[in-house]
Design an enzyme around this catalytic site. Structure first.
Site, PDB file in Angstrom:
ATOM      1  N   ASP A   1      -3.792   2.292   0.058  1.00 48.44           N
ATOM      2  CA  ASP A   1      -3.279   2.773   1.171  1.00 48.44           C
ATOM      3  C   ASP A   1      -3.250   2.381   3.090  1.00 48.44           C
ATOM      4  O   ASP A   1      -3.104   3.008   3.731  1.00 48.44           O
ATOM      5  CB  ASP A   1      -3.579   3.859   1.561  1.00 48.44           C
ATOM      6  CG  ASP A   1      -5.446   4.856   1.616  1.00 48.44           C
ATOM      7  OD1 ASP A   1      -5.803   3.036   2.002  1.00 48.44           O
ATOM      8  OD2 ASP A   1      -5.369   5.840   1.114  1.00 48.44           O
TER       9      ASP A   1
ATOM     10  N   SER B   1     -14.727   7.754   4.599  1.00 51.17           N
ATOM     11  CA  SER B   1     -14.509   7.349   3.905  1.00 51.17           C
ATOM     12  C   SER B   1     -14.332   6.892   1.736  1.00 51.17           C
ATOM     13  O   SER B   1     -13.764   6.524   1.830  1.00 51.17           O
ATOM     14  CB  SER B   1     -12.898   7.361   3.738  1.00 51.17           C
ATOM     15  OG  SER B   1     -12.558   6.193   4.902  1.00 51.17           O
TER      16      SER B   1
ATOM     17  N   HIS C   1      -8.508   2.103   2.450  1.00 49.83           N
ATOM     18  CA  HIS C   1      -9.223   2.470   1.341  1.00 49.83           C
ATOM     19  C   HIS C   1      -8.909   0.749   0.652  1.00 49.83           C
ATOM     20  O   HIS C   1      -7.832   0.643   0.413  1.00 49.83           O
ATOM     21  CB  HIS C   1      -9.587   3.736   0.842  1.00 49.83           C
ATOM     22  CG  HIS C   1      -8.958   4.635   1.998  1.00 49.83           C
ATOM     23  ND1 HIS C   1      -8.543   4.899   2.557  1.00 49.83           N
ATOM     24  CD2 HIS C   1     -10.674   4.573   2.135  1.00 49.83           C
ATOM     25  CE1 HIS C   1      -9.195   6.186   3.981  1.00 49.83           C
ATOM     26  NE2 HIS C   1     -10.411   5.952   3.651  1.00 49.83           N
TER      27      HIS C   1
END
Length: 363
Positions: free
Chosen positions: A330, A35, A333
């Site tokens: 968040d 991610s 990230h």
């Protein structure tokens, strides 16, 4: 006179986009990872959508996440003057002319993640993409990436963070975690070898960041009595990250010796993402960041603003006020402000071994 006319014609052709059948030099990038660099494969693959947090304003179309802007890989694309890397899994509106992003959120080097799109699968997806490009190119279809561009492309790998999380979730001791991560680093090397066997020559391998500094890790994994380092990060998790990184650095050196040499030898560059990112926590005020260990978007307030099942994208989550500068968006990230700094440091070449600028590999 005739020679000058030919020269003028050649100049006009080059100005209009190049000679027929000859690719004008440009940078092509194929990216593999999790991610940290996923530009949209996860929502494309599994078809989910998260709503906006209260008070926030930006939906990152490529990642499918409500965020405050670009990833570090987006900033790098801008500086290399190439299009943003479209996710391999996206069926609509993709642009693969400058390369492909195979990274998927939740992916791990091993196949122990719940996301069945680990590094070896991503490499196999690349091999399929390359074969399909060869089939479609004669018909003027597909990405039209030339064989020479596959050969001269940069192959970037940024993965390993989820392997650390999975190892700790298995209730392993730190020495056991380190053995697991040594195997993961060896698998990254195997991925490089597989890509090299397909003709790739230029590799840009990132080590993993300080996972112990992430609000998610601190909020969910910290137990009473756990050691915190000088920056307030969970020491054991960061120790595991450094152990993985040491194994990966050794693997990069072995790969450089094994695959390098000769006119067509491979270049293997290992970039210290840990040092780049840890600096943002340890010296946050230097970069104008507030509360470096606290998520901008989340629930619960200080110290970490992270609560399980109340994460960014859920109705209970709220975002920090406009103008506040945070390192983490968040809980996991990085924010656009942080990613801009990360990209700048990557592109400087100062954190790469051997010291190399990414842009130089595009030549």
């Amino acid at each position: 006179m005739r020679g000058s006319r030919i020269a003028l014609l050649l100049l006009m052709l080059l100005q209009c986009g190049g000679l027929p059948g000859i690719a004008v030099g440009r940078c092509v990038v194929f990216n593999f990872g999790d991610s940290n660099s996923d530009t949209g494969s996860l929502p494309a693959a599994f078809g989910f959508y998260l709503g906006p947090p209260a008070g926030r304003r930006f939906f990152h179309r490529q990642t499918g996440r409500w965020s405050d802007g670009r990833l570090y890989i987006d900033f790098i694309a801008e500086k290399l003057k190439i299009s943003y890397l479209s996710p391999y899994m996206e069926s609509s509106g993709s642009d693969f002319t400058s390369g492909v992003n195979f990274a998927v959120a939740g992916a791990a080097v091993t196949q122990k993640s719940a996301i069945p799109l680990g590094l070896d699968t991503q490499v196999n997806q690349f091999l399929h993409f390359k074969n399909r490009t060869r089939e479609l190119r004669p018909r003027g279809a597909g990405s039209m990436i030339a064989e020479s561009e596959f050969r001269d492309a940069v192959y970037a790998i940024d993965i390993g963070q989820n392997d650390i999380t999975l190892a700790f979730l298995a209730n392993l001791t730190l020495p056991e975690v380190e053995r697991e991560l040594a195997a993961s680093a060896a698998m990254v090397a195997d991925a490089v070898r597989a890509l090299r066997a397909s003709g790739a020559r230029k590799f840009w391998v990132y080590n993993t960041g300080p996972i112990g500094c992430l609000p998610q890790t601190l909020a969910l994994r910290q137990k009473p009595g756990d050691e915190l380092d000088a920056a307030g990060c969970l020491a054991e998790y960061n120790a595991a990250a450094r152990s993985f990184n040491a194994e990966l650095a050794a693997a990069c050196r072995r790969l450089a010796a094994e695959l390098g040499g000769g006119e067509d030898g491979a270049t293997v560059v290992c970039t210290d993402m840990y040092a780049i990112k840890y600096e943002l926590f340890a010296n946050h005020s230097r970069y104008g960041f507030e509360r470096p260990l606290m998520a901008c978007c989340g629930h619960g307030g200080p110290p970490y603003n992270y609560a399980n099942l109340k994460t960014c994208g859920q109705p209970t989550a709220t975002a920090c006020p406009e103008g506040e500068r945070h390192v983490i968006w968040d809980g996991v990230h990085y924010t656009e402000d942080a990613n801009a700094i990360v990209a700048r440091k990557i592109l400087s070449g100062d954190f790469s071994s051997p010291r190399t600028k990414l842009k130089a590999l595009c030549k």
